[in-house]
Design a protein around this motif. Structure first.
Motif, PDB file in Angstrom:
ATOM      1  N   GLY A 343       5.848   0.010 -10.146  1.00  0.00           N
ATOM      2  CA  GLY A 343       5.830   1.431  -9.850  1.00  0.00           C
ATOM      3  C   GLY A 343       5.287   1.738  -8.468  1.00  0.00           C
ATOM      4  N   HIS A 344       4.282   0.963  -8.055  1.00  0.00           N
ATOM      5  CA  HIS A 344       3.618   1.176  -6.769  1.00  0.00           C
ATOM      6  C   HIS A 344       3.181  -0.173  -6.234  1.00  0.00           C
ATOM      7  CE1 HIS A 344       3.324   5.634  -7.035  1.00  0.00           C
ATOM      8  NE2 HIS A 344       3.421   5.375  -8.322  1.00  0.00           N
ATOM      9  N   ARG A 345       2.865  -0.213  -4.954  1.00  0.00           N
ATOM     10  CA  ARG A 345       2.415  -1.455  -4.320  1.00  0.00           C
ATOM     11  C   ARG A 345       0.894  -1.574  -4.298  1.00  0.00           C
ATOM     12  NH1 ARG A 345       5.364  -4.745  -1.191  1.00  0.00           N
ATOM     13  NH2 ARG A 345       3.634  -4.930   0.287  1.00  0.00           N
ATOM     14  N   ALA A 346       0.224  -0.648  -4.963  1.00  0.00           N
ATOM     15  CA  ALA A 346      -1.230  -0.699  -5.118  1.00  0.00           C
ATOM     16  C   ALA A 346      -1.558  -0.078  -6.473  1.00  0.00           C
ATOM     17  CB  ALA A 346      -1.933   0.037  -3.974  1.00  0.00           C
ATOM     18  N   ALA A 347      -2.833   0.046  -6.769  1.00  0.00           N
ATOM     19  CA  ALA A 347      -3.273   0.472  -8.091  1.00  0.00           C
ATOM     20  C   ALA A 347      -2.688   1.822  -8.484  1.00  0.00           C
ATOM     21  CB  ALA A 347      -4.793   0.539  -8.132  1.00  0.00           C
ATOM     22  N   ILE A 348      -2.317   1.960  -9.756  1.00  0.00           N
ATOM     23  CA  ILE A 348      -1.860   3.229 -10.312  1.00  0.00           C
ATOM     24  C   ILE A 348      -3.073   4.144 -10.469  1.00  0.00           C
ATOM     25  CG2 ILE A 348      -0.768   4.372 -12.266  1.00  0.00           C
ATOM     26  CD1 ILE A 348       1.176   2.603 -10.812  1.00  0.00           C
ATOM     27  N   VAL A 377      13.553   5.564  -9.717  1.00  0.00           N
ATOM     28  CA  VAL A 377      12.905   6.610  -8.927  1.00  0.00           C
ATOM     29  C   VAL A 377      13.952   7.660  -8.570  1.00  0.00           C
ATOM     30  CG1 VAL A 377      11.690   7.146  -6.788  1.00  0.00           C
ATOM     31  CG2 VAL A 377      11.202   5.001  -7.990  1.00  0.00           C
ATOM     32  N   ILE A 378      13.654   8.922  -8.912  1.00  0.00           N
ATOM     33  CA  ILE A 378      14.588   9.995  -8.580  1.00  0.00           C
ATOM     34  C   ILE A 378      14.005  10.957  -7.542  1.00  0.00           C
ATOM     35  CG2 ILE A 378      15.875   9.905 -10.735  1.00  0.00           C
ATOM     36  CD1 ILE A 378      14.160  12.077 -11.855  1.00  0.00           C
ATOM     37  N   ASP A 379      12.726  10.803  -7.216  1.00  0.00           N
ATOM     38  CA  ASP A 379      12.116  11.631  -6.179  1.00  0.00           C
ATOM     39  C   ASP A 379      10.774  11.009  -5.813  1.00  0.00           C
ATOM     40  OD1 ASP A 379      11.739  13.715  -4.401  1.00  0.00           O
ATOM     41  OD2 ASP A 379      10.907  15.076  -5.902  1.00  0.00           O
ATOM     42  N   GLN A 380      10.333  11.233  -4.571  1.00  0.00           N
ATOM     43  CA  GLN A 380       9.018  10.730  -4.182  1.00  0.00           C
ATOM     44  C   GLN A 380       8.490  11.473  -2.962  1.00  0.00           C
ATOM     45  OE1 GLN A 380       9.026   6.583  -3.091  1.00  0.00           O
ATOM     46  NE2 GLN A 380      10.529   6.835  -1.468  1.00  0.00           N
ATOM     47  N   HIS A 381       7.179  11.470  -2.847  1.00  0.00           N
ATOM     48  CA  HIS A 381       6.482  11.930  -1.643  1.00  0.00           C
ATOM     49  C   HIS A 381       5.515  10.821  -1.256  1.00  0.00           C
ATOM     50  CE1 HIS A 381       4.098  14.209   1.189  1.00  0.00           C
ATOM     51  NE2 HIS A 381       3.021  13.906   0.499  1.00  0.00           N
ATOM     52  N   VAL A 382       5.531  10.419   0.022  1.00  0.00           N
ATOM     53  CA  VAL A 382       4.738   9.269   0.472  1.00  0.00           C
ATOM     54  C   VAL A 382       3.843   9.670   1.640  1.00  0.00           C
ATOM     55  CG1 VAL A 382       4.790   6.889   1.305  1.00  0.00           C
ATOM     56  CG2 VAL A 382       6.581   7.703  -0.235  1.00  0.00           C
ATOM     57  N   ASP A 383       2.582   9.302   1.562  1.00  0.00           N
ATOM     58  CA  ASP A 383       1.633   9.502   2.654  1.00  0.00           C
ATOM     59  C   ASP A 383       0.989   8.148   2.959  1.00  0.00           C
ATOM     60  OD1 ASP A 383      -0.403  10.559   4.405  1.00  0.00           O
ATOM     61  OD2 ASP A 383      -0.136  12.497   3.439  1.00  0.00           O
ATOM     62  N   LEU A 384      -0.080   8.144   3.749  1.00  0.00           N
ATOM     63  CA  LEU A 384      -0.755   6.882   4.076  1.00  0.00           C
ATOM     64  C   LEU A 384      -1.391   6.284   2.826  1.00  0.00           C
ATOM     65  CD1 LEU A 384      -2.598   7.498   7.467  1.00  0.00           C
ATOM     66  CD2 LEU A 384      -0.457   6.280   7.065  1.00  0.00           C
ATOM     67  N   PRO A 385      -1.419   4.960   2.720  1.00  0.00           N
ATOM     68  CA  PRO A 385      -2.117   4.311   1.615  1.00  0.00           C
ATOM     69  C   PRO A 385      -3.621   4.286   1.870  1.00  0.00           C
ATOM     70  CG  PRO A 385      -1.305   2.653   3.126  1.00  0.00           C
ATOM     71  CD  PRO A 385      -0.819   3.988   3.654  1.00  0.00           C
ATOM     72  N   ALA A 386      -4.353   3.776   0.907  1.00  0.00           N
ATOM     73  CA  ALA A 386      -5.761   3.464   1.141  1.00  0.00           C
ATOM     74  C   ALA A 386      -5.828   2.421   2.248  1.00  0.00           C
ATOM     75  CB  ALA A 386      -6.403   2.934  -0.145  1.00  0.00           C
ATOM     76  N   ILE A 387      -6.553   2.743   3.322  1.00  0.00           N
ATOM     77  CA  ILE A 387      -6.606   1.862   4.496  1.00  0.00           C
ATOM     78  C   ILE A 387      -7.735   0.851   4.313  1.00  0.00           C
ATOM     79  CG2 ILE A 387      -6.894   1.753   6.988  1.00  0.00           C
ATOM     80  CD1 ILE A 387      -4.322   3.132   6.065  1.00  0.00           C
ATOM     81  N   SER A 388      -7.376  -0.418   4.349  1.00  0.00           N
ATOM     82  CA  SER A 388      -8.352  -1.480   4.101  1.00  0.00           C
ATOM     83  C   SER A 388      -8.713  -2.272   5.353  1.00  0.00           C
ATOM     84  CB  SER A 388      -7.820  -2.437   3.026  1.00  0.00           C
ATOM     85  OG  SER A 388      -6.506  -2.871   3.333  1.00  0.00           O
ATOM     86  N   ALA A 389      -7.973  -2.097   6.446  1.00  0.00           N
ATOM     87  CA  ALA A 389      -8.286  -2.814   7.683  1.00  0.00           C
ATOM     88  C   ALA A 389      -7.643  -2.088   8.857  1.00  0.00           C
ATOM     89  CB  ALA A 389      -7.786  -4.263   7.625  1.00  0.00           C
ATOM     90  N   VAL A 390      -8.283  -2.160  10.028  1.00  0.00           N
ATOM     91  CA  VAL A 390      -7.726  -1.584  11.257  1.00  0.00           C
ATOM     92  C   VAL A 390      -7.964  -2.557  12.406  1.00  0.00           C
ATOM     93  CG1 VAL A 390      -8.023   0.824  10.537  1.00  0.00           C
ATOM     94  CG2 VAL A 390      -9.865  -0.323  11.785  1.00  0.00           C
ATOM     95  N   ALA A 391      -7.133  -2.437  13.451  1.00  0.00           N
ATOM     96  CA  ALA A 391      -7.315  -3.204  14.680  1.00  0.00           C
ATOM     97  C   ALA A 391      -6.829  -2.336  15.835  1.00  0.00           C
ATOM     98  CB  ALA A 391      -6.551  -4.521  14.640  1.00  0.00           C
ATOM     99  N   MET A 392      -7.356  -2.590  17.037  1.00  0.00           N
ATOM    100  CA  MET A 392      -7.063  -1.720  18.169  1.00  0.00           C
ATOM    101  C   MET A 392      -6.939  -2.533  19.452  1.00  0.00           C
ATOM    102  SD  MET A 392      -9.023   1.843  18.852  1.00  0.00           S
ATOM    103  CE  MET A 392      -8.095   3.265  19.451  1.00  0.00           C
ATOM    104  N   GLY A 393      -5.887  -2.233  20.226  1.00  0.00           N
ATOM    105  CA  GLY A 393      -5.721  -2.795  21.546  1.00  0.00           C
ATOM    106  C   GLY A 393      -5.802  -1.698  22.598  1.00  0.00           C
ATOM    107  N   ASP A 394      -5.292  -1.972  23.798  1.00  0.00           N
ATOM    108  CA  ASP A 394      -5.340  -0.979  24.869  1.00  0.00           C
ATOM    109  C   ASP A 394      -4.476   0.236  24.563  1.00  0.00           C
ATOM    110  OD1 ASP A 394      -7.157  -1.998  26.743  1.00  0.00           O
ATOM    111  OD2 ASP A 394      -5.687  -3.488  27.387  1.00  0.00           O
ATOM    112  N   LYS A 395      -3.266   0.002  24.046  1.00  0.00           N
ATOM    113  CA  LYS A 395      -2.307   1.093  23.893  1.00  0.00           C
ATOM    114  C   LYS A 395      -1.732   1.193  22.488  1.00  0.00           C
ATOM    115  CE  LYS A 395      -0.875   0.768  28.737  1.00  0.00           C
ATOM    116  NZ  LYS A 395       0.253   0.553  29.670  1.00  0.00           N
ATOM    117  N   GLN A 396      -2.216   0.401  21.574  1.00  0.00           N
ATOM    118  CA  GLN A 396      -1.616   0.363  20.252  1.00  0.00           C
ATOM    119  C   GLN A 396      -2.694   0.067  19.220  1.00  0.00           C
ATOM    120  OE1 GLN A 396       1.424  -2.666  19.776  1.00  0.00           O
ATOM    121  NE2 GLN A 396       2.662  -1.291  18.517  1.00  0.00           N
TER     122      GLN A 396
END
Length: 664
Positions: A343-348, A377-396
């Motif tokens: 149903g989902h790629r993370a916890a229900i 699936v006949i309809d969906q709304h998607v936003d950001l998932p629970a964020i578990s890690a981040v990384a940062m460079g100069d421009k990205q």
């Protein structure tokens, strides 16, 4: 012997970071809403929104008046959905996220009728049977809101944190569960409490009480079932105020309870215990007989923790959602497994059944979905998932989710469509010093390499036995270090993907934990450092891997984060939120400081930054006396990254949003 769930291990670690306590029995109070409690609607943010610019957040009280401000400049994400409620006509879906309360069109999930911001993540959501009133649990209060407009009507205040809510069918009664000891029954129409059910007065003296997790009324409105974190299920009869049944699944978390439509069967969703699979337990309400235990427990697979549970309206099927996003449907009373879908790629996090065998679901992958009766699936709304890690460079910058997704965004909000990078949660991300390579690590035991800026895969490395928990590039970007649950540190060639060396950080004795939670290279590249559970930072010479003298904290806590500065200074966080610092020679600098944080990053000007859900974003100065606090801002972040020049910070939250900050 069956393998233990990685989710179980990670849950244990998370529980180890939490403080526990017992509350006195609460009293209650009804208050009218004040102007401060009524907030303006918040604009909807989609899965790839344009950055929303916000004003800087005022410093918390301990910041000095002349200290430089930390400026929050952009925010992405509306928070992961935590709970769902559907009105009787099945036209309106109410969604509680970590950041807002929403009313959506149940027939077109992208259509938003209204949205009200929340100051903190809610614990529970309930909808009155007539569909006119919403109840929302927030810390020690319950907000009653108009379902049509979202406006706050009244607030029910309590002296202990509210854990669970349930409306009675066909009666204006609301059950409010507090702590692990009391349930208050409210007459919502009259705005007054009717009775208090005291768990400690009826609980089996041999049972260990736990915080309530779920409550549900039976169809007759006179019986109420409660479940808690220690496996206790109690069935109450409101007309007498007495506990009719005291049932147990043992020392296993009951995440949700449900009654069959005829009220004769009560079910409990169990998260399992150690080497035991998740399951659904069912009892006869009248005599307490255990009728069935539904699950999957074979040599090939153990069912993941079961988090959500619901009976079909005709009582012939039972549907459950798991911690890995699976949705299972059993026939009842035969117990035959009819279907299983991803149903989902993370916890229900939410599950509501609809007429005709369909359903609505929500998950920590940030998605809300409507399903047909045959599982499409006949309809969906998607936003950001629970964020578990981040990384940062100069421009990205890069975001890793609990759903295993990888998102690459520029500071201007331009993005590369989401990449299914890992089969389960991403635990760590690292960008090479030249900004041309990204490494990701997941619960699936893999390390993957990606070319930047386009996100083309360089392939995967079968890195560890169990979850990979942290990553670091050396200063030249030629070598990558990974550490994991298996107690090892592994060194890889970035150019070829070849494993150069495996170093044992924590010996496996079959009993103790071996998780290595952080790794860092010395700026010179001739040493690599990894954390241990006993307050030690273990060092190895390179390229030989020879162990070097260990660095130690004075506290002995489990070290959860580690970071080197360009001048060789070192900072670490332990599981109590303490911040420790060493100079380049390995000398512990002064006293520790309470950062109340989960992540740390070093800046090129002798400063460091920490973030945590309770400690906020804090700026520190290196000092011979230990880290000196400079300034702070409120922030519910879990992961942290900074640009190479130290001018900006990226904060990721498991609540499902990301913030960009300007640094002084």
């Amino acid at each position: 012997m069956k393998a233990l769930h990685p989710i179980f291990y990670l849950s244990l670690f998370a529980l180890g970071l939490a403080a526990c306590g017992f509350e006195a029995l609460p009293s209650t109070q009804l208050v009218a809403p004040s102007p401060a409690e009524t907030m303006a609607p918040l604009g909807l943010l989609l899965v790839t929104p344009e950055p929303r610019r916000t004003s800087g957040v005022a410093n918390i009280a301990e910041a000095a008046a002349d200290a430089p401000l930390l400026q929050r400049t952009q925010v992405w994400g509306d928070g992961v959905p935590l709970a769902l409620a559907l009105n009787p006509q099945e036209t309106d879906l109410f969604v509680a996220t970590t950041r807002s309360l929403q009313r959506r069109d149940a027939r077109d999930l992208k259509a938003l009728f209204w949205q009200e911001p929340l100051g903190q993540a809610p614990v529970a959501l309930a909808l009155a049977p007539d569909g006119a009133t919403l109840a929302l649990a927030l810390e020690q209060r319950v907000e009653l809101r108009d379902a049509a407009t979202g406006q706050l009507r009244t607030t029910l205040r309590h002296s202990a944190d509210v854990q669970a809510l349930a409306f009675a069918p066909e009666h204006p009664l609301l059950a409010v569960g507090m702590g692990s000891e009391a349930i208050m029954i409210w007459d919502v129409a009259a705005g007054r409490p009717l009775q208090e059910l005291q768990l400690h007065a009826v609980r089996d003296p041999l049972a260990l009480p736990g915080p309530l997790t779920s409550m549900r009324f039976a169809p007759d409105g006179d019986h109420l079932a409660t479940g808690d974190q220690n496996g206790n299920l109690v069935i109450w009869q409101l007309s007498t105020g007495q506990a009719l049944r005291q049932l147990s699944v043992g020392q296993r978390v009951i995440s949700e309870v449900a009654f069959s439509p005829d009220g004769l069967v009560v079910a409990a969703a169990s998260e399992g215990w150690r080497s035991e699979a998740g399951a659904v337990w069912l009892w006869n309400v009248i005599d307490g007989t255990l009728l069935s235990r539904l699950g999957i427990d074979t040599a090939e697979r153990m069912l993941e923790p079961v988090l959500r549970l619901a009976f079909a309206r005709d009582g012939t099927t039972l549907v459950a959602g798991t911690a890995t996003g699976q949705i299972l449907r059993w026939a009842w009373p035969t117990g035959e497994l009819l279907s299983e879908i991803t149903g989902h790629r993370a916890a229900i996090s939410g599950l509501v059944l609809t007429a005709g065998g369909g359903m609505l679901s929500a998950g920590r992958d940030g998605a809300i979905r409507r399903w047909s009766g045959d599982g499409f699936v006949i309809d969906q709304h998607v936003d950001l998932p629970a964020i578990s890690a981040v990384a940062m460079g100069d421009k990205q910058f890069a975001l890793g989710g609990e759903d295993g997704s990888l998102k690459l965004w520029s500071e201007q909000g331009h993005f590369i469509p989401s990449i299914a990078a890992h089969r389960s949660a991403i635990n760590a991300l690292a960008i090479s010093p030249d900004g041309r390579m990204l490494a990701s690590a997941g619960n699936d035991g893999l390390v993957r390499l990606w070319r930047l800026p386009n996100g083309v895969s360089r392939g995967g490395l079968v890195a560890h036995e169990g979850p990979v928990l942290a990553l670091a590039f050396n200063a030249t970007g030629t070598q990558l270090a990974s550490v994991g649950w298996d107690g090892t540190l592994r060194l890889w060639s970035v150019a070829t993907g070849e494993l150069h060396r495996t170093l044992t950080v924590i010996e496996h004795d079959g009993l103790g934990a071996t998780a290595v939670l952080a790794v860092s290279f010395a700026p010179s590249g001739n040493e690599v450092f990894a954390t241990a559970y006993n307050g030690e930072v273990r060092r190895f010479a390179l390229p030989t891997g020879t162990p070097l003298p260990t660095l130690r904290t004075a506290g002995g806590g489990w070290l959860v984060a580690l970071e080197h500065g360009s001048n060789g200074n070192l900072a670490a966080l332990d599981d109590t939120g303490m911040l420790w610092t060493w100079d380049a020679a390995g000398t512990l600098l002064g006293r520790e400081a309470l950062a109340d944080a989960t992540a740390v990053a070093l800046l090129p000007v002798g400063q460091l930054l920490t973030v945590g859900p309770s400690g906020g974003l804090r700026l520190w100065q290196f000092s011979a006396d230990g880290p000196q606090h400079r300034t702070s801002s409120a922030c519910y972040g879990d992961s942290l990254a900074v640009t190479p020049d130290g001018s900006q910070a990226l904060v990721g939250s498991r609540r499902g949003f990301v913030e960009l900050w300007e640094l002084p």
